[in-house]
Design an enzyme around this catalytic site. Structure first.
Site, PDB file in Angstrom:
ATOM      1  N   CYS A   7      58.076  29.347  16.418  1.00 14.16           N
ATOM      2  CA  CYS A   7      57.431  30.161  15.454  1.00 14.16           C
ATOM      3  C   CYS A   7      57.140  29.348  14.332  1.00 14.16           C
ATOM      4  O   CYS A   7      56.419  28.250  14.425  1.00 14.16           O
ATOM      5  CB  CYS A   7      58.273  31.402  15.248  1.00 14.16           C
ATOM      6  SG  CYS A   7      59.905  30.674  14.122  1.00 14.16           S
ATOM      7  N   ASN A  10      60.841  28.676  11.935  1.00 15.30           N
ATOM      8  CA  ASN A  10      62.080  28.363  12.585  1.00 15.30           C
ATOM      9  C   ASN A  10      63.133  28.756  12.084  1.00 15.30           C
ATOM     10  O   ASN A  10      64.260  28.080  12.316  1.00 15.30           O
ATOM     11  CB  ASN A  10      62.187  26.823  12.955  1.00 15.30           C
ATOM     12  CG  ASN A  10      63.184  26.344  14.304  1.00 15.30           C
ATOM     13  OD1 ASN A  10      63.594  25.140  13.977  1.00 15.30           O
ATOM     14  ND2 ASN A  10      63.188  27.130  15.055  1.00 15.30           N
ATOM     15  N   CYS A  12      63.583  32.503  11.718  1.00 15.15           N
ATOM     16  CA  CYS A  12      63.745  34.026  12.154  1.00 15.15           C
ATOM     17  C   CYS A  12      63.564  34.212  13.642  1.00 15.15           C
ATOM     18  O   CYS A  12      64.487  34.324  14.252  1.00 15.15           O
ATOM     19  CB  CYS A  12      62.766  34.661  11.503  1.00 15.15           C
ATOM     20  SG  CYS A  12      63.007  34.872   9.608  1.00 15.15           S
ATOM     21  N   ARG A  13      62.375  34.097  13.996  1.00 12.50           N
ATOM     22  CA  ARG A  13      62.060  34.632  15.451  1.00 12.50           C
ATOM     23  C   ARG A  13      62.449  33.378  16.489  1.00 12.50           C
ATOM     24  O   ARG A  13      63.079  33.924  17.355  1.00 12.50           O
ATOM     25  CB  ARG A  13      60.563  34.650  15.545  1.00 12.50           C
ATOM     26  CG  ARG A  13      59.992  36.011  14.882  1.00 12.50           C
ATOM     27  CD  ARG A  13      58.536  35.961  14.948  1.00 12.50           C
ATOM     28  NE  ARG A  13      58.018  35.083  14.084  1.00 12.50           N
ATOM     29  CZ  ARG A  13      56.619  34.926  13.646  1.00 12.50           C
ATOM     30  NH1 ARG A  13      55.677  35.463  14.356  1.00 12.50           N
ATOM     31  NH2 ARG A  13      56.363  33.994  13.081  1.00 12.50           N
ATOM     32  N   SER A  14      62.179  32.218  16.314  1.00 10.26           N
ATOM     33  CA  SER A  14      62.241  31.389  17.512  1.00 10.26           C
ATOM     34  C   SER A  14      63.782  30.682  17.616  1.00 10.26           C
ATOM     35  O   SER A  14      64.116  30.778  18.882  1.00 10.26           O
ATOM     36  CB  SER A  14      61.404  29.953  17.512  1.00 10.26           C
ATOM     37  OG  SER A  14      61.644  29.257  15.945  1.00 10.26           O
ATOM     38  N   ASP A 120      55.843  38.568  12.626  1.00  7.60           N
ATOM     39  CA  ASP A 120      56.693  37.849  11.612  1.00  7.60           C
ATOM     40  C   ASP A 120      57.549  38.934  10.842  1.00  7.60           C
ATOM     41  O   ASP A 120      57.054  39.698  10.211  1.00  7.60           O
ATOM     42  CB  ASP A 120      56.068  37.098  10.818  1.00  7.60           C
ATOM     43  CG  ASP A 120      56.391  36.240   9.800  1.00  7.60           C
ATOM     44  OD1 ASP A 120      57.642  36.263   9.358  1.00  7.60           O
ATOM     45  OD2 ASP A 120      55.502  35.400   8.934  1.00  7.60           O
TER      46      ASP A 120
HETATM   47  P1  4NP Z   1      59.645  32.594  11.340  1.00  7.71           P
HETATM   48  O1  4NP Z   1      59.688  33.592   9.994  1.00  7.71           O
HETATM   49  O2  4NP Z   1      58.497  31.816  11.709  1.00  7.71           O
HETATM   50  O3  4NP Z   1      59.899  33.598  12.534  1.00  7.71           O
HETATM   51  O4  4NP Z   1      60.847  31.702  11.165  1.00  7.71           O
HETATM   52  C1  4NP Z   1      59.150  32.961   8.999  1.00  7.71           C
HETATM   53  C2  4NP Z   1      60.031  32.246   8.062  1.00  7.71           C
HETATM   54  C3  4NP Z   1      59.631  31.704   6.893  1.00  7.71           C
HETATM   55  C4  4NP Z   1      58.315  31.892   6.514  1.00  7.71           C
HETATM   56  C5  4NP Z   1      57.416  32.760   7.319  1.00  7.71           C
HETATM   57  C6  4NP Z   1      57.878  33.075   8.581  1.00  7.71           C
HETATM   58  N1  4NP Z   1      57.910  31.351   5.476  1.00  7.71           N
HETATM   59  O5  4NP Z   1      56.743  31.510   4.906  1.00  7.71           O
HETATM   60  O6  4NP Z   1      58.699  30.519   4.583  1.00  7.71           O
END
Ligand code: 4NP
Length: 155
Positions: A7, A10, A12-14, A120
């Site tokens: 993602c 790294n 939340c989703r992955s 996201d």
């Molecule tokens: P992820 O979610 O890609 O699912 O881990 C996010 C985590 C952090 C951010 C964006 C999406 N950020 O902008 O910091």
């Protein structure tokens, strides 16, 4: 076989996808899962506390430290799953061969209610984190059914 979930951050989703795959595959040796982000925003950080809380509510243990995708990953892993199209573009930027590109899939290719993106949840609330959990759980079940579970011999 080695599977990599990717993602943006790294956190939340992955890492949740990795935890779900490990949980669902518990007794199936020969498969390894990992996760990483296309960005360098959260290197070395544990998953987002909202992801950890939601996963725990749903009975999925999750333990991970953030790391960034490298070009080497595209050779190391057999299946590479992007959560959304933007992650897919980020992964493709590091790919230099047709073989590397062929390993990259959108996670929801395997969602019976897909295709589409794993949204996201970073700026969302409980509902968005649960939606991500449900999408990932279905998608990973779909992947395991189609690619991991050996098919019945045809008679
Ligand atoms: P992820 O979610 O890609 O699912 O881990 C996010 C985590 C952090 C951010 C964006 C999406 N950020 O902008 O910091």
């Amino acid at each position: 076989m080695k599977v990599l979930f990717v993602c943006l951050g790294n956190i939340c989703r992955s890492p949740l996808a990795e935890a779900l795959f490990a949980q669902k595959m518990k007794n199936n040796t020969g498969w390894q899962a990992a996760s990483c982000g296309t960005s360098n925003y959260h290197i070395g950080e544990p998953p987002d506390s909202r992801t950890v809380r939601n996963a725990s509510r749903n009975g999925t243990p999750i333990q991970h430290l953030g790391r960034q995708l490298t070009e080497t990953d595209l050779d190391t892993y057999d299946w590479i799953f992007a959560m959304d199209r933007s992650n897919m573009q980020g992964i493709l930027r590091l790919a230099h061969t047709a073989g590397q590109r062929a390993k990259i899939h959108l996670m929801r290719e395997f969602d019976p209610e897909g295709p589409g993106e794993v949204p996201d949840p970073y700026y969302g609330g409980d509902r968005e984190f649960q939606e991500v959990y449900d999408i990932l759980s279905r998608s990973i079940d779909g992947f395991i059914d189609r690619a991991v579970t050996p098919s019945e011999p045809k008679t």
